[in-house]
Motif scaffolding. Sequence first.
Motif, PDB file in Angstrom:
ATOM      1  N   TRP A 156       0.772  -1.266  -0.149  1.00 35.84           N
ATOM      2  CA  TRP A 156       0.090   0.022  -0.068  1.00 35.84           C
ATOM      3  C   TRP A 156       0.770   1.269   0.284  1.00 35.84           C
ATOM      4  CZ3 TRP A 156      -5.082   1.136  -0.762  1.00 35.84           C
ATOM      5  CH2 TRP A 156      -5.835   0.055  -0.945  1.00 35.84           C
ATOM      6  N   LEU A 157       2.174   1.126   0.437  1.00 33.32           N
ATOM      7  CA  LEU A 157       2.895   2.327   0.469  1.00 33.32           C
ATOM      8  C   LEU A 157       2.924   3.281  -0.775  1.00 33.32           C
ATOM      9  CD1 LEU A 157       4.576   3.806   2.321  1.00 33.32           C
ATOM     10  CD2 LEU A 157       6.765   2.678   1.591  1.00 33.32           C
ATOM     11  N   ILE A 168       1.523   7.109  -1.151  1.00 41.45           N
ATOM     12  CA  ILE A 168       2.372   8.329  -1.606  1.00 41.45           C
ATOM     13  C   ILE A 168       1.753   8.914  -2.782  1.00 41.45           C
ATOM     14  CG2 ILE A 168       4.498   8.812  -2.801  1.00 41.45           C
ATOM     15  CD1 ILE A 168       5.872   6.436  -0.982  1.00 41.45           C
ATOM     16  N   ILE A 169       1.230   8.189  -3.911  1.00 38.56           N
ATOM     17  CA  ILE A 169       0.547   8.913  -4.900  1.00 38.56           C
ATOM     18  C   ILE A 169      -0.749   9.471  -4.231  1.00 38.56           C
ATOM     19  CG2 ILE A 169      -0.968   8.369  -6.931  1.00 38.56           C
ATOM     20  CD1 ILE A 169       2.034   7.974  -7.455  1.00 38.56           C
ATOM     21  N   LEU A 224      -8.181   4.148  -4.920  1.00 42.36           N
ATOM     22  CA  LEU A 224      -7.752   3.390  -3.718  1.00 42.36           C
ATOM     23  C   LEU A 224      -8.945   2.330  -3.115  1.00 42.36           C
ATOM     24  CD1 LEU A 224      -7.177   6.649  -1.292  1.00 42.36           C
ATOM     25  CD2 LEU A 224      -5.425   4.921  -2.192  1.00 42.36           C
ATOM     26  N   TYR A 225     -10.076   2.228  -3.938  1.00 42.05           N
ATOM     27  CA  TYR A 225     -10.812   1.245  -3.702  1.00 42.05           C
ATOM     28  C   TYR A 225     -10.376  -0.008  -4.746  1.00 42.05           C
ATOM     29  CZ  TYR A 225     -15.447  -1.233  -2.988  1.00 42.05           C
ATOM     30  OH  TYR A 225     -16.379  -2.120  -2.766  1.00 42.05           O
ATOM     31  N   ASN A 226     -10.322  -1.320  -4.279  1.00 40.65           N
ATOM     32  CA  ASN A 226      -9.711  -2.193  -5.173  1.00 40.65           C
ATOM     33  C   ASN A 226     -10.885  -2.866  -6.164  1.00 40.65           C
ATOM     34  OD1 ASN A 226      -7.246  -2.792  -3.894  1.00 40.65           O
ATOM     35  ND2 ASN A 226      -8.064  -4.264  -2.237  1.00 40.65           N
ATOM     36  N   ALA A 270       4.383   6.167 -11.780  1.00 41.33           N
ATOM     37  CA  ALA A 270       4.333   5.688 -10.305  1.00 41.33           C
ATOM     38  C   ALA A 270       2.793   5.203  -9.929  1.00 41.33           C
ATOM     39  CB  ALA A 270       4.787   6.837  -9.535  1.00 41.33           C
ATOM     40  N   THR A 271       1.799   6.056 -10.624  1.00 41.64           N
ATOM     41  CA  THR A 271       0.555   5.698 -10.451  1.00 41.64           C
ATOM     42  C   THR A 271       0.031   4.247 -11.109  1.00 41.64           C
ATOM     43  OG1 THR A 271      -0.139   8.096 -10.632  1.00 41.64           O
ATOM     44  CG2 THR A 271      -1.910   6.348 -11.009  1.00 41.64           C
TER      45      THR A 271
END
Length: 120
Positions: free
Chosen positions: A13-14, A18-19, A62-64, A101-102
Amino acid sequence: MKMNKTLRTLLMWLPSVIITLFFVPNALDKILNSSQTDKIVANSSIMIATGVFLLVSTGMFLYNKTILIGTSLLALYMTFIVFIHMYKGKPYEVAILIVMATIFASYIRKPQLFHPKQEV
């Protein structure tokens, strides 16, 4: 064994956190300080709509279950920012890194989305 699972979850999750720490303040700035004059679009309602778009996209990221849609929207937004920076002659390398990064953060959390389905 419990520590390994906790550490794995934390490390997974790190990158997403950060994103998120990049996109959420950016969105709040667009909503709360919508009368920015140095932007390509100086219309405050468009800036507010962009801020809301970023918040919704970050939530989806963020929601899977909606991670693919959220990743696509955030990457598309940042790709447009890359083109705007290129057009204005500003440095655009960091914006490209944010796009990468996203996508990387999404891949770390749900790699099965990026692999084609095997037909039997």
